[in-house]
Design a protein around this motif. Sequence first.
Motif, PDB file in Angstrom:
ATOM      1  N   ILE A 155       0.802  -1.221   0.000  1.00 52.85           N
ATOM      2  CA  ILE A 155       0.000   0.000   0.000  1.00 52.85           C
ATOM      3  C   ILE A 155       0.838   1.276   0.000  1.00 52.85           C
ATOM      4  N   PHE A 156       1.781   1.387   0.911  1.00 51.73           N
ATOM      5  CA  PHE A 156       2.394   2.684   1.189  1.00 51.73           C
ATOM      6  C   PHE A 156       3.626   2.970   0.336  1.00 51.73           C
ATOM      7  N   GLY A 157       3.711   4.214  -0.133  1.00 53.72           N
ATOM      8  CA  GLY A 157       4.857   4.693  -0.892  1.00 53.72           C
ATOM      9  C   GLY A 157       5.406   5.959  -0.266  1.00 53.72           C
ATOM     10  N   ASP A 158       6.627   6.302  -0.600  1.00 54.04           N
ATOM     11  CA  ASP A 158       7.303   7.457  -0.007  1.00 54.04           C
ATOM     12  C   ASP A 158       7.106   8.708  -0.864  1.00 54.04           C
ATOM     13  N   ALA A 159       6.911   9.837  -0.200  1.00 55.91           N
ATOM     14  CA  ALA A 159       6.795  11.131  -0.881  1.00 55.91           C
ATOM     15  C   ALA A 159       6.825  12.227   0.169  1.00 55.91           C
ATOM     16  N   ALA A 160       7.040  13.452  -0.274  1.00 61.21           N
ATOM     17  CA  ALA A 160       7.022  14.611   0.622  1.00 61.21           C
ATOM     18  C   ALA A 160       6.515  15.821  -0.143  1.00 61.21           C
ATOM     19  N   THR A 161       5.925  16.764   0.588  1.00 60.39           N
ATOM     20  CA  THR A 161       5.457  18.011  -0.019  1.00 60.39           C
ATOM     21  C   THR A 161       5.776  19.183   0.897  1.00 60.39           C
ATOM     22  N   ALA A 162       5.786  20.377   0.321  1.00 54.67           N
ATOM     23  CA  ALA A 162       5.978  21.612   1.093  1.00 54.67           C
ATOM     24  C   ALA A 162       5.004  22.657   0.569  1.00 54.67           C
ATOM     25  N   THR A 163       4.151  23.141   1.443  1.00 58.05           N
ATOM     26  CA  THR A 163       3.112  24.109   1.079  1.00 58.05           C
ATOM     27  C   THR A 163       3.471  25.481   1.640  1.00 58.05           C
ATOM     28  N   LEU A 164       3.433  26.481   0.780  1.00 62.56           N
ATOM     29  CA  LEU A 164       3.721  27.863   1.192  1.00 62.56           C
ATOM     30  C   LEU A 164       2.419  28.583   1.518  1.00 62.56           C
ATOM     31  N   LEU A 165       2.325  29.100   2.740  1.00 63.70           N
ATOM     32  CA  LEU A 165       1.215  29.940   3.171  1.00 63.70           C
ATOM     33  C   LEU A 165       1.733  31.357   3.361  1.00 63.70           C
ATOM     34  N   ARG A 166       1.091  32.320   2.730  1.00 67.39           N
ATOM     35  CA  ARG A 166       1.497  33.707   2.931  1.00 67.39           C
ATOM     36  C   ARG A 166       0.383  34.652   2.505  1.00 67.39           C
ATOM     37  N   GLN A 167       0.557  35.920   2.843  1.00 62.51           N
ATOM     38  CA  GLN A 167      -0.388  36.942   2.426  1.00 62.51           C
ATOM     39  C   GLN A 167      -0.272  37.158   0.922  1.00 62.51           C
ATOM     40  N   GLY A 168      -1.398  37.471   0.281  1.00 57.37           N
ATOM     41  CA  GLY A 168      -1.377  37.716  -1.148  1.00 57.37           C
ATOM     42  C   GLY A 168      -2.230  36.727  -1.897  1.00 57.37           C
ATOM     43  N   PRO A 169      -2.159  36.729  -3.227  1.00 60.50           N
ATOM     44  CA  PRO A 169      -2.991  35.838  -4.043  1.00 60.50           C
ATOM     45  C   PRO A 169      -2.724  34.370  -3.728  1.00 60.50           C
TER      46      PRO A 169
END
Length: 310
Positions: A155-169
Amino acid sequence: MNIAAIGTWVPEERVENAQKLAMFGMDMEFLETKLGFLRRARKPDGMSASDMGVKAFEDLEGRTALDRSAIQLLVVVTQNPDRVIPHTAAIIHEKLGLSGHCATFDISLACSGYPHALAAASAMMKAYSMSCGIIVTADPYERVIDPNDRGTSMIFGDAATATLLRQGPGYALRDVSFGTVPGSNGCLWSDPHLAMNGREVMSHVAHEVPDAMRTMLGRHGLTPADIPFVAIHQASLHVVEFVRTKLGLAETVAPFEAANNGNSASSSIPLLLSSRINQRLHERVAMCAFGAGFSWATAMIELESEVTRA
């Protein structure tokens, strides 16, 4: 605070699930029509959750203008941290050379973690006037998986993400709902290897997730049919198809896209969202995530431009 961009990292190596079919008495029909994971992404040996998170952050940097010294919050979602102490967010903070005014903490959730982190980070940033934050998801499961376990090893696979939160659009969090089924923490656990009661998990998905999504959207006078894209946690092809059918959605609206990666736990939802968010493909997006606990979360985000903000 808005989602401005999402960076991703998926390792190049793949493990073919067809190699395990005979061992578990399965056939290709089950693999292709039920499980859905033809192969799983596998990280290099010795690579940690923090290493994976750094890779995703570097991809994020390549997608948007980002000043590391401006980051005021770093949240890491993982149930497979580098160590018990210190928290993995502190380790990534050091590897990236972030400033001393950056708060760091981990959220110990996996498959349901991304909407929880999005809500927590957004609320904290708004409450304390933070202008730039990062959510990292990274769950290297290999060390807790028994390769001979029929219920988890395919079932499981490896991965990573990075989400940017900031003011603006970007995409603003409009609503979110959470839940934990009482007495359900035994449906998915590790001691020391990961074990899962698949029937119980599926039962909780059926009883909680579709209704939670309808209720959350209903607070805004919306139904699932009003949402152009719905990110369903990629637990398996069967699970995604079940939730999609219960919500009355087309496959193009709520796709299964993990056939070549596997279930990437906390990274499942942001991997689905990354290209749609980065290209601003939809005005409105919903997501539903669920997993160990049994915990679940649904959320809705909407594209907000400078004109809208004005």
